[in-house]
Design a protein around this motif. Structure first.
Motif, PDB file in Angstrom:
ATOM      1  N   LEU A  28       0.763  -1.344  -0.002  1.00 50.90           N
ATOM      2  CA  LEU A  28      -0.051   0.098  -0.193  1.00 50.90           C
ATOM      3  C   LEU A  28       0.817   1.180  -0.157  1.00 50.90           C
ATOM      4  CD1 LEU A  28      -2.803  -1.097   2.347  1.00 50.90           C
ATOM      5  CD2 LEU A  28      -3.003  -0.934  -0.064  1.00 50.90           C
ATOM      6  N   LEU A  33      -1.261   4.315  -1.253  1.00 51.80           N
ATOM      7  CA  LEU A  33      -2.601   4.053  -0.941  1.00 51.80           C
ATOM      8  C   LEU A  33      -2.936   3.973   0.403  1.00 51.80           C
ATOM      9  CD1 LEU A  33      -3.562   1.379  -3.465  1.00 51.80           C
ATOM     10  CD2 LEU A  33      -4.278   3.772  -3.665  1.00 51.80           C
ATOM     11  N   SER A  56      -7.463  -2.272   0.055  1.00 49.55           N
ATOM     12  CA  SER A  56      -7.165  -1.029  -0.861  1.00 49.55           C
ATOM     13  C   SER A  56      -8.488  -0.103  -0.963  1.00 49.55           C
ATOM     14  CB  SER A  56      -6.429  -1.308  -1.828  1.00 49.55           C
ATOM     15  OG  SER A  56      -7.242  -2.140  -2.756  1.00 49.55           O
ATOM     16  N   GLN A  58      -9.911  -0.622  -3.788  1.00 44.60           N
ATOM     17  CA  GLN A  58      -9.827  -0.603  -5.136  1.00 44.60           C
ATOM     18  C   GLN A  58     -10.388  -1.570  -5.944  1.00 44.60           C
ATOM     19  OE1 GLN A  58      -8.243   2.034  -6.712  1.00 44.60           O
ATOM     20  NE2 GLN A  58      -7.975   2.841  -4.655  1.00 44.60           N
ATOM     21  N   LEU A  67      -0.969  -4.246  -7.632  1.00 38.89           N
ATOM     22  CA  LEU A  67      -1.013  -4.471  -6.219  1.00 38.89           C
ATOM     23  C   LEU A  67      -0.622  -5.871  -5.964  1.00 38.89           C
ATOM     24  CD1 LEU A  67      -3.817  -2.572  -4.598  1.00 38.89           C
ATOM     25  CD2 LEU A  67      -1.502  -1.973  -4.542  1.00 38.89           C
TER      26      LEU A  67
END
Length: 211
Positions: A28, A33, A56, A58, A67
């Motif tokens: 992250l 993030l 996340s 996301q 990621l």
């Protein structure tokens, strides 16, 4: 008569949480993030992509791909090798193997780090079967399907198998395949006293011998 003892991996045989959680933090941070929830042991268990999406916040496939690639690079090259086994695992697994039980692993962890940890612990000769989340992606997408594939490929009757794991999801996956499930008390899940979780690895050996 149980002849095949199948194990979950993370939270059952090895304490992988510290290395995995540290990797989540690093990933992250590398991508700028913030975590959408606390990074704690409750994240251990589900498939990597699912966890990264939850952590996340996301949903963009390209972001999740990036990621996941970062996590694999960090974890597979270094972090996974710092994963310790739980107390008495070495002795109990060796004794089970010596007594003629066939040992296997069915884990949501990916195959590469699973095998690297097994090798680092000196367990390669102990396990006849190792199925991971990405072993046969064309055949299963969850642990229920994974256990089904393992039983099929190695011609194991459900009645002859026992699955040992640390979460309720492990129990559901075993039940979906008519396989007996024994929970453990030391992992990342929680079980009531009525569910009689194993308190030590030695107790697993004792129960099998007395069964």
């Amino acid at each position: 008569m149980k002849t095949h003892i199948l194990f979950d991996f993370d939270g059952t045989l090895v304490d992988s949480a510290p290395a995995i959680l540290n990797c989540f933090e690093c990933v992250l941070q590398a991508h700028g993030l913030d975590a959408c929830r606390s990074i704690d042991a409750s994240l251990i268990g589900p498939p990597l992509r699912q966890t990264l999406e939850i952590l996340s916040g996301q949903s963009d496939p390209a972001v999740l791909d990036a990621l996941g690639a970062s996590f694999k690079d960090i974890y597979d090259t270094q972090a996974c090798l710092q994963t310790p086994a739980y107390a008495a695992c070495q002795d109990v697994l060796t004794q089970l193997h010596a007594q003629g039980f066939t040992l296997g692993i069915a884990t949501n962890k990916r195959l590469l780090p699973t095998r690297r940890i097994i090798a680092a612990l000196g367990w390669e000769a102990l396990f006849a079967e190792v199925f991971a989340s990405d072993s046969l992606p064309q055949r299963y997408t969850d642990k229920s399907g994974m256990i089904a594939a393992l039983l099929h490929d190695f011609e194991i009757a459900p009645a002859a198998a026992l699955y040992v794991g640390d979460t309720e999801a492990d129990g559901r996956a075993a039940a979906a395949n008519d396989v007996a499930f024994w929970p453990v008390a030391w992992g990342y899940g929680r079980f009531s006293a009525q569910e009689q979780p194993l308190q030590t690895m030695q107790e697993l050996l004792e129960r099998l011998v007395s069964a």
